[in-house]
Design a protein around this motif. Structure first.
Motif, PDB file in Angstrom:
ATOM      1  N   SER A 265       0.848  -1.197   0.000  1.00  0.00           N
ATOM      2  CA  SER A 265       0.000   0.000   0.000  1.00  0.00           C
ATOM      3  C   SER A 265       0.879   1.241   0.000  1.00  0.00           C
ATOM      4  CB  SER A 265      -0.922  -0.003   1.216  1.00  0.00           C
ATOM      5  OG  SER A 265      -0.169   0.109   2.412  1.00  0.00           O
ATOM      6  N   THR A 266       0.422   2.223  -0.730  1.00  0.00           N
ATOM      7  CA  THR A 266       1.053   3.538  -0.747  1.00  0.00           C
ATOM      8  C   THR A 266      -0.053   4.571  -0.555  1.00  0.00           C
ATOM      9  OG1 THR A 266       0.804   3.775  -3.140  1.00  0.00           O
ATOM     10  CG2 THR A 266       2.802   2.677  -2.359  1.00  0.00           C
ATOM     11  N   GLU A 267       0.329   5.843  -0.662  1.00  0.00           N
ATOM     12  CA  GLU A 267      -0.677   6.887  -0.548  1.00  0.00           C
ATOM     13  C   GLU A 267      -1.709   6.776  -1.660  1.00  0.00           C
ATOM     14  OE1 GLU A 267       1.326  10.581  -0.515  1.00  0.00           O
ATOM     15  OE2 GLU A 267       2.149  10.316   1.518  1.00  0.00           O
ATOM     16  N   ALA A 268      -1.323   6.213  -2.796  1.00  0.00           N
ATOM     17  CA  ALA A 268      -2.237   6.084  -3.934  1.00  0.00           C
ATOM     18  C   ALA A 268      -3.194   4.917  -3.797  1.00  0.00           C
ATOM     19  CB  ALA A 268      -1.440   5.955  -5.222  1.00  0.00           C
ATOM     20  N   GLY A 269      -2.929   4.011  -2.859  1.00  0.00           N
ATOM     21  CA  GLY A 269      -3.813   2.860  -2.672  1.00  0.00           C
ATOM     22  C   GLY A 269      -3.045   1.557  -2.614  1.00  0.00           C
ATOM     23  N   LEU A 270      -3.769   0.471  -2.847  1.00  0.00           N
ATOM     24  CA  LEU A 270      -3.196  -0.874  -2.749  1.00  0.00           C
ATOM     25  C   LEU A 270      -2.726  -1.336  -4.127  1.00  0.00           C
ATOM     26  CD1 LEU A 270      -2.679  -3.429  -1.046  1.00  0.00           C
ATOM     27  CD2 LEU A 270      -5.006  -4.154  -1.600  1.00  0.00           C
ATOM     28  N   HIS A 271      -1.475  -1.828  -4.166  1.00  0.00           N
ATOM     29  CA  HIS A 271      -0.899  -2.350  -5.402  1.00  0.00           C
ATOM     30  C   HIS A 271      -0.597  -3.836  -5.205  1.00  0.00           C
ATOM     31  CE1 HIS A 271      -0.244   1.799  -6.805  1.00  0.00           C
ATOM     32  NE2 HIS A 271       0.120   2.045  -5.552  1.00  0.00           N
ATOM     33  N   VAL A 272      -1.018  -4.648  -6.153  1.00  0.00           N
ATOM     34  CA  VAL A 272      -0.749  -6.089  -6.108  1.00  0.00           C
ATOM     35  C   VAL A 272      -0.026  -6.477  -7.393  1.00  0.00           C
ATOM     36  CG1 VAL A 272      -1.737  -8.402  -5.992  1.00  0.00           C
ATOM     37  CG2 VAL A 272      -2.762  -6.534  -4.671  1.00  0.00           C
ATOM     38  N   THR A 273       1.105  -7.123  -7.209  1.00  0.00           N
ATOM     39  CA  THR A 273       1.926  -7.526  -8.347  1.00  0.00           C
ATOM     40  C   THR A 273       2.181  -9.017  -8.273  1.00  0.00           C
ATOM     41  OG1 THR A 273       3.013  -5.379  -8.320  1.00  0.00           O
ATOM     42  CG2 THR A 273       4.052  -7.116  -9.605  1.00  0.00           C
ATOM     43  N   LEU A 274       1.963  -9.698  -9.386  1.00  0.00           N
ATOM     44  CA  LEU A 274       2.174 -11.137  -9.474  1.00  0.00           C
ATOM     45  C   LEU A 274       3.385 -11.397 -10.354  1.00  0.00           C
ATOM     46  CD1 LEU A 274       1.062 -14.030  -8.893  1.00  0.00           C
ATOM     47  CD2 LEU A 274      -0.161 -13.835 -11.072  1.00  0.00           C
ATOM     48  N   TYR A 275       4.284 -12.246  -9.873  1.00  0.00           N
ATOM     49  CA  TYR A 275       5.484 -12.619 -10.624  1.00  0.00           C
ATOM     50  C   TYR A 275       5.394 -14.109 -10.931  1.00  0.00           C
ATOM     51  CZ  TYR A 275       7.404  -8.128  -9.112  1.00  0.00           C
ATOM     52  OH  TYR A 275       7.614  -6.783  -8.893  1.00  0.00           O
ATOM     53  N   ASN A 276       5.167 -14.428 -12.206  1.00  0.00           N
ATOM     54  CA  ASN A 276       5.176 -15.814 -12.639  1.00  0.00           C
ATOM     55  C   ASN A 276       6.613 -16.266 -12.868  1.00  0.00           C
ATOM     56  OD1 ASN A 276       2.278 -16.234 -12.792  1.00  0.00           O
ATOM     57  ND2 ASN A 276       2.332 -14.800 -14.519  1.00  0.00           N
ATOM     58  N   LYS A 277       6.915 -17.462 -12.423  1.00  0.00           N
ATOM     59  CA  LYS A 277       8.294 -17.950 -12.459  1.00  0.00           C
ATOM     60  C   LYS A 277       8.528 -18.859 -13.659  1.00  0.00           C
ATOM     61  CE  LYS A 277       8.852 -17.969  -7.417  1.00  0.00           C
ATOM     62  NZ  LYS A 277       9.215 -18.798  -6.255  1.00  0.00           N
TER      63      LYS A 277
ATOM     64  N   LEU B 199      -7.015  -3.518  -9.009  1.00  0.00           N
ATOM     65  CA  LEU B 199      -7.961  -3.812  -7.937  1.00  0.00           C
ATOM     66  C   LEU B 199      -9.095  -2.794  -7.912  1.00  0.00           C
ATOM     67  CD1 LEU B 199      -5.473  -4.632  -5.042  1.00  0.00           C
ATOM     68  CD2 LEU B 199      -6.579  -6.223  -6.601  1.00  0.00           C
ATOM     69  N   PRO B 200     -10.286  -3.226  -7.482  1.00  0.00           N
ATOM     70  CA  PRO B 200     -11.372  -2.269  -7.302  1.00  0.00           C
ATOM     71  C   PRO B 200     -11.092  -1.368  -6.098  1.00  0.00           C
ATOM     72  CG  PRO B 200     -12.029  -4.449  -6.552  1.00  0.00           C
ATOM     73  CD  PRO B 200     -10.699  -4.612  -7.220  1.00  0.00           C
ATOM     74  N   ALA B 201     -11.740  -0.228  -6.071  1.00  0.00           N
ATOM     75  CA  ALA B 201     -11.550   0.721  -4.981  1.00  0.00           C
ATOM     76  C   ALA B 201     -12.083   0.138  -3.679  1.00  0.00           C
ATOM     77  CB  ALA B 201     -12.256   2.034  -5.304  1.00  0.00           C
ATOM     78  N   LEU B 202     -11.379   0.414  -2.579  1.00  0.00           N
ATOM     79  CA  LEU B 202     -11.767  -0.080  -1.265  1.00  0.00           C
ATOM     80  C   LEU B 202     -12.233   1.077  -0.400  1.00  0.00           C
ATOM     81  CD1 LEU B 202      -8.850  -2.595  -0.616  1.00  0.00           C
ATOM     82  CD2 LEU B 202     -11.170  -3.114  -1.384  1.00  0.00           C
ATOM     83  N   PRO B 203     -13.315   0.887   0.350  1.00  0.00           N
ATOM     84  CA  PRO B 203     -13.893   1.983   1.143  1.00  0.00           C
ATOM     85  C   PRO B 203     -13.229   2.121   2.502  1.00  0.00           C
ATOM     86  CG  PRO B 203     -15.300   0.058   1.285  1.00  0.00           C
ATOM     87  CD  PRO B 203     -14.167  -0.325   0.383  1.00  0.00           C
ATOM     88  N   GLY B 204     -12.145   2.854   2.602  1.00  0.00           N
ATOM     89  CA  GLY B 204     -11.519   3.055   3.890  1.00  0.00           C
ATOM     90  C   GLY B 204     -10.018   3.141   3.790  1.00  0.00           C
ATOM     91  N   VAL B 205      -9.416   3.466   4.923  1.00  0.00           N
ATOM     92  CA  VAL B 205      -7.961   3.592   5.004  1.00  0.00           C
ATOM     93  C   VAL B 205      -7.366   2.226   5.308  1.00  0.00           C
ATOM     94  CG1 VAL B 205      -6.044   4.710   6.180  1.00  0.00           C
ATOM     95  CG2 VAL B 205      -8.182   5.974   5.796  1.00  0.00           C
ATOM     96  N   LEU B 206      -6.443   1.784   4.458  1.00  0.00           N
ATOM     97  CA  LEU B 206      -5.839   0.463   4.606  1.00  0.00           C
ATOM     98  C   LEU B 206      -4.837   0.479   5.755  1.00  0.00           C
ATOM     99  CD1 LEU B 206      -4.681  -1.825   1.759  1.00  0.00           C
ATOM    100  CD2 LEU B 206      -3.129  -1.364   3.627  1.00  0.00           C
TER     101      LEU B 206
ATOM    102  N   VAL C 288     -12.430  -8.579   1.899  1.00  0.00           N
ATOM    103  CA  VAL C 288     -11.977  -9.843   1.324  1.00  0.00           C
ATOM    104  C   VAL C 288     -12.045  -9.716  -0.188  1.00  0.00           C
ATOM    105  CG1 VAL C 288     -12.306 -12.332   1.239  1.00  0.00           C
ATOM    106  CG2 VAL C 288     -12.880 -11.067   3.330  1.00  0.00           C
ATOM    107  N   LEU C 289     -10.899  -9.854  -0.860  1.00  0.00           N
ATOM    108  CA  LEU C 289     -10.828  -9.716  -2.313  1.00  0.00           C
ATOM    109  C   LEU C 289     -10.486 -11.061  -2.941  1.00  0.00           C
ATOM    110  CD1 LEU C 289     -10.013  -6.778  -1.107  1.00  0.00           C
ATOM    111  CD2 LEU C 289      -9.212  -6.344  -3.425  1.00  0.00           C
ATOM    112  N   ASP C 290     -11.253 -11.432  -3.949  1.00  0.00           N
ATOM    113  CA  ASP C 290     -11.002 -12.646  -4.708  1.00  0.00           C
ATOM    114  C   ASP C 290     -10.216 -12.263  -5.959  1.00  0.00           C
ATOM    115  OD1 ASP C 290     -10.973 -15.008  -6.073  1.00  0.00           O
ATOM    116  OD2 ASP C 290     -13.128 -15.384  -5.928  1.00  0.00           O
ATOM    117  N   VAL C 291      -8.932 -12.691  -6.029  1.00  0.00           N
ATOM    118  CA  VAL C 291      -8.071 -12.335  -7.161  1.00  0.00           C
ATOM    119  C   VAL C 291      -7.759 -13.549  -8.023  1.00  0.00           C
ATOM    120  CG1 VAL C 291      -7.056 -10.361  -5.963  1.00  0.00           C
ATOM    121  CG2 VAL C 291      -5.997 -12.606  -5.741  1.00  0.00           C
ATOM    122  N   ARG C 292      -8.626 -14.559  -7.958  1.00  0.00           N
ATOM    123  CA  ARG C 292      -8.406 -15.743  -8.798  1.00  0.00           C
ATOM    124  C   ARG C 292      -8.422 -15.363 -10.274  1.00  0.00           C
ATOM    125  NH1 ARG C 292     -12.780 -20.457  -8.420  1.00  0.00           N
ATOM    126  NH2 ARG C 292     -14.065 -18.584  -8.770  1.00  0.00           N
TER     127      ARG C 292
END
Length: 759
Positions: free
Chosen positions: A209-221, A239-246, A269-273
């Protein structure tokens, strides 16, 4: 010499040397017999008592509480002024600890005295500072640190054990699995305030998380098979927007779910499948009474979340799937430490337990499966700033306010066992509701032991019930006819043959039941049920027809030999029932009775089921009940029967109102002994059932009994483990059940004997 004169032998001398010698020998034999019987009886009692004491010796440690003992206290080694501890860990032997501070210094030191062993500086980029930290899994020892420039450095600590001069030496090492060059997560270079990491053979996921929000990065091997070099292919998730401060983020081991703490008390709870379209599964409050989230950790295995709040509670949550295959986050159970905020939660590395500490220096030790508070102690008056538990859960390292370190030894052998875990429904991970389950082992290290004895006790009673349902009426009715109506010459042939059945090894009966009877019953199921109806009807019809015959014809068969005429009747009726099995199945069950049972009745059908066990074990129990019952009826004094008949009673009235009442103590004892045989039977139920520990009264389902479970699992259990001791507890339950049943039977037998002894 004194002589005693007798009319038949006037010269008998009872004081002769030979007579005195004979009396001495006889007296010696009487004393030897009396003492042998006494010693034998006492020996049996002592042996039973020793068995009980040994079982108790093995079982008592299961319920022993945990203990915590201070070992050492010392100043935090090489602590720099103004630095903050970000990470604490211990190696397998709990001899070395690792401390990571906010300056990027990794320090290995002795847990016993705090003496530094090795120091490593993380390769931080110039001007960058550590702003966050995350551990992938305690067992992998892989750690990531987030930096103020939006980058991440990953390292792994390992330990090499050697024995120079026969003395164990542990050499700590720091590795960089993806190189010392930092990985850039945020291209804008914003500080990473929260960080989460999951790494497996195929991919690695980082969430920050940063000031801009939540970042998720996937690294395939991609792994080069020749050089074994790992290449990472980056994929960024939108990711969709989340209502609140992380305030905290975690990733599950399968890299499907993100758990994001929002504000003071909510969890998203986020489903990232679906990597292209992650969705928000739910946003819900996870604290009560105005409490705020103070710490969140995964329990062993990454399925359950442990959430500590500002009111001293720790709650366990995990995802539950409903009938529509939808997941929802559910609170399973709560634990209480005190009223002060929880500051640290340390899950155990190999069991479903954890330790929690609050702001007042209190420490609690808990087990989730058993829902058991094992220990609550005040460790220090100073606030606890950091805590880690040894991989073997035998040590605890605390960092206290004021720069002090404290190492404590833990003794906690069997935390997963409690009364509720053994006999009540338990809500296990991956289950949609609380259930009774026995599953003592699995292939994964994060397995949650399921040691409910209820399915085994239920299976034991189920097997005994169906066996007694078959054996009791046949054995008692057969004994009545043999002892009261059958001709003596025929009785002398029938009784030994039936008693000879008891000499058949149960392993042979189990073998035949499993390999021959179970398939036969499955193929001829309509015929089996037709046989249960047709044979009694055929016997009644034959009896009615026999009574209608002229006396001249009936007198041709000697009194007491009429039972021989029933043999061909039973054989013919059985052949007709089994021969018509296929026609009955086509006519009534559309050609498949097993499918009809499943579809119309909603009952599962297993080939090795309670019906097969009832038939096989009933065959084994019949001789026991028959023999004792027949002896009890035959031993009724004849003058009682003759007197009743002389007073005008019919043979049936004499049987029901005189003979059976007088023999009732023996008949009751026979039934109880037969039941004890059925409850303790091992080989038949081991080989003739599916050995599935389920709770279902369905006669077409299998079961697992206590005795069979001990026979199956005792050879593979580790001596002294919880599994090992629970098997001894199962043996003790069988022992106590037999004792209670026999005691009750003896009381009833004495009451019956007292009541009907005056007949």
């Amino acid at each position: 010499m004194n002589q005693i004169t007798d009319l038949s032998n006037p010269l008998v001398d009872f004081n002769s040397d030979e007579a005195r010698r004979h009396r001495r020998v006889r007296s010696l034999k009487d004393r030897l017999a009396r003492w042998s019987v006494a010693v034998g009886g006492i020996g049996v009692i002592v042996a039973i008592l020793l068995i009980f004491l040994y079982l108790l010796y093995e079982v008592v440690p299961l319920f022993k509480g945990a203990e915590m003992e201070p070992v050492a206290s010392y100043p935090a080694p090489a602590r720099q002024e103004g630095s903050q501890t970000l990470y604490l860990a211990m190696e397998e032997q709990a001899e070395l600890a690792l401390r990571l501070d906010s300056s990027g210094t990794l320090l290995f030191f002795s847990t016993q005295d705090g003496v530094p062993r090795k120091s490593v500086q993380l390769p931080l980029p110039e001007g960058a500072e550590i702003t966050s930290m995350a551990e992938a899994d305690p067992n992998t020892r892989e750690v990531a640190v987030g930096l103020s420039n939006g980058q991440v450095i990953m390292f792994k600590h390992s330990y090499q054990v050697s024995y120079p001069n026969d003395v164990r030496w542990i050499e700590p090492q720091i590795e960089f699995p993806y190189g010392e060059q930092p990985i850039t997560l945020d291209e804008a270079g914003a500080p990473l305030t929260q960080l989460a990491l999951r790494d497996n053979e195929n991919s690695m996921m980082l969430a920050a998380s940063t000031e801009a929000g939540l970042h998720v990065t996937l690294y395939n091997k991609e792994i080069d098979f020749l050089t074994e070099e790992v290449t990472l292919e980056r994929e960024t998730l939108e990711l969709p927007a989340l209502p609140g401060v992380l305030s905290r983020v975690l990733i599950d081991p399968e890299q499907r779910w993100l758990f994001v703490a929002l504000g003071a008390n909510r969890m998203a709870v986020l489903d990232v499948r679906d990597r292209d379209e992650p969705v928000v599964n739910a946003v819900l409050p996870v604290t009560e009474g105005g409490g705020r989230i103070t710490d969140i950790e995964f329990l062993l295995g990454g399925t359950s979340l442990l959430i500590g709040d500002s009111q001293g509670r720790i709650s366990q949550w995990f995802l539950v799937r409903d009938d529509d295959n939808k997941y929802s986050l559910q609170k399973v159970r709560d634990f209480e430490l005190a009223s002060s905020p929880i500051v640290a939660i340390a899950p155990e590395h190999r069991r479903k337990g954890f330790m929690a500490a609050d702001s007042e220096g209190r420490i609690g030790l808990y087990n989730t499966t058993a829902h058991r508070t094992l220990l609550v102690e005040q460790s220090s008056s100073a606030a606890i700033e950091g805590m880690t538990i040894a991989p073997r859960a035998n040590g605890l390292l605390l960092e206290l306010g004021g720069g002090q370190m404290e190492y404590l030894a833990l003794h906690n052998e069997h935390p997963e066992i409690s009364w509720s875990a053994l006999w009540d429904k338990v809500w296990y991970e991956h289950y949609s509701e609380p259930e009774y389950v026995w599953q003592s082992s699995a292939s994964t290290n994060d397995f949650e032991p399921k040691m409910s004895l209820m399915p085994l006790a239920f299976g034991t009673l189920k097997a005994a019930f169906y066996a007694m349902l078959l054996a009791t009426p046949l054995a008692i009715c057969g004994a009545i006819y043999t002892a009261y109506f059958m001709a003596p010459a025929m009785r002398r042939k029938v009784k030994p043959v039936i008693e000879l059945m008891e000499a058949l090894p149960t392993v042979i009966l189990g073998f035949l039941a499993g390999l021959w009877l179970a398939p036969f019953v499955e193929e001829s199921l309509p015929g089996i049920f037709a046989l249960l109806i047709l044979v009694p009807v055929a016997i009644l019809l034959f009896g009615f027809a026999w009574a209608q015959l002229p006396e001249r014809l009936r007198s041709l068969v000697p009194e007491g030999w009429q039972a021989l005429l029933l043999i061909p009747v039973i054989l013919v009726a059985s052949a007709l029932a089994l021969g018509a099995s296929g026609h009955i199945e086509v006519l009534l069950f559309d050609g498949n009775m097993r499918h009809w049972i499943s579809s119309e009745l909603g009952l599962n059908y297993d080939q090795r089921n309670a019906l097969v066990v009832g038939l096989a074990m009933g065959f084994a129990v019949i001789p026991t009940i028959f023999s004792i019952t027949e002896d009890a009826i035959f031993s009724v004094p004849k003058h009682l029967s003759y007197g009743s008949l002389a007073l005008g009673a019919t043979p049936w009235q004499t049987l029901t109102r005189v003979v059976l009442l007088t023999a009732s103590p023996g008949i009751f004892s026979a039934v109880m002994i037969g039941m004890g045989r059925a409850v303790g039977e091992t080989m038949i139920v081991l080989m003739a059932t599916g050995n599935t520990p389920i709770m279902d009264a369905n006669i077409f389902e299998g079961m697992r009994t206590l005795a069979a479970n001990i026979a199956v699992e005792m050879p593979e259990s580790e001596v002294g483990s919880s599994h090992y001791r629970v098997l001894f507890l199962a043996a003790m339950v069988l022992f106590l059940f037999t004792f209670v049943v026999n005691t009750f039977a003896e009381m009833v037998r004495h009451r019956l004997r007292k009541k009907y002894s005056s007949l």
